[in-house]
Write a protein that holds these residues in place. Structure first.
Motif, PDB file in Angstrom:
ATOM      1  N   ALA A 191       0.889  -1.192   0.044  1.00 37.44           N
ATOM      2  CA  ALA A 191      -0.063   0.025   0.077  1.00 37.44           C
ATOM      3  C   ALA A 191       1.037   1.218   0.091  1.00 37.44           C
ATOM      4  CB  ALA A 191      -0.853  -0.003   1.291  1.00 37.44           C
ATOM      5  N   LEU A 192       1.838   1.333   0.791  1.00 35.38           N
ATOM      6  CA  LEU A 192       2.679   2.415   0.535  1.00 35.38           C
ATOM      7  C   LEU A 192       3.473   2.412  -0.637  1.00 35.38           C
ATOM      8  CD1 LEU A 192       4.446   4.572   2.443  1.00 35.38           C
ATOM      9  CD2 LEU A 192       5.956   2.781   3.106  1.00 35.38           C
ATOM     10  N   ASP A 193       4.053   1.338  -1.195  1.00 32.12           N
ATOM     11  CA  ASP A 193       4.292   1.526  -2.776  1.00 32.12           C
ATOM     12  C   ASP A 193       3.425   2.181  -3.684  1.00 32.12           C
ATOM     13  OD1 ASP A 193       6.722   0.141  -1.679  1.00 32.12           O
ATOM     14  OD2 ASP A 193       6.215  -1.902  -2.713  1.00 32.12           O
ATOM     15  N   ALA A 194       2.332   1.799  -3.554  1.00 29.00           N
ATOM     16  CA  ALA A 194       0.947   2.109  -4.302  1.00 29.00           C
ATOM     17  C   ALA A 194       0.880   3.803  -4.184  1.00 29.00           C
ATOM     18  CB  ALA A 194      -0.106   1.230  -4.251  1.00 29.00           C
ATOM     19  N   ARG A 195       0.903   4.246  -2.956  1.00 32.07           N
ATOM     20  CA  ARG A 195       0.788   5.707  -2.573  1.00 32.07           C
ATOM     21  C   ARG A 195       1.961   6.592  -3.209  1.00 32.07           C
ATOM     22  NH1 ARG A 195      -1.649   7.095   3.303  1.00 32.07           N
ATOM     23  NH2 ARG A 195      -0.904   9.300   2.647  1.00 32.07           N
TER      24      ARG A 195
END
Length: 145
Positions: free
Chosen positions: A131-135
């Motif tokens: 999720a952090l990567d996607a953000r």
């Protein structure tokens, strides 16, 4: 491209985002620092001053977007930025979310550990790494809007 350069010949970590001039990866070599990202310049240059004015602005804009997203998503104690290149002389920026509970804080990530993190550092993050990567990828895509 240099035949002997690991940043020319490998992704350097988990791919997160890329443009024509750079790519962003999440570094995976040290589980103590799961929110450790690198912006790697595509062309094989050693120094930030090798870039044109426009390229320098593009590079630092991307580094800033990564930093802002890490701050917003994780509320770290500090963000560490570094471009060393002593071992791998290919321009890349380290963008590392640091926490007062991390294994080395306040020492640099390359310094001496001061403590163990029970349960592992990744378990202490506010959201999963995917999720952090996607953000971060989304924030970098917004640069042209």
């Amino acid at each position: 491209m240099s035949a002997n350069c690991p940043l020319c010949n490998t992704s350097g970590g988990v791919p997160v985002a890329q443009s024509a001039n750079w790519r962003v990866i999440r570094a995976t070599e040290d589980a103590n620092f799961p929110a450790f990202y690198r912006l790697i310049w595509t062309a094989h240059v050693a120094e930030f001053s090798d870039l044109s004015d426009a390229e320098r602005h593009e590079c630092m804009d991307a580094v800033t977007r990564i930093e802002r997203e890490l701050r917003a998503a994780l509320q770290p104690t500090k963000i560490n930025l570094a471009t060393l290149g002593n071992v791998v002389p290919h321009l890349h920026w380290h963008v590392i979310a640091r926490f007062d509970w991390d294994s080395h804080f306040p020492n640099p990530v390359w310094g001496t550990a001061r403590r163990e993190v029970p349960g592992g550092a990744e378990s202490r993050l506010a959201l999963p790494l995917a999720a952090l990567d996607a953000r971060i990828a989304s924030a970098l895509q917004q640069r042209d809007s």
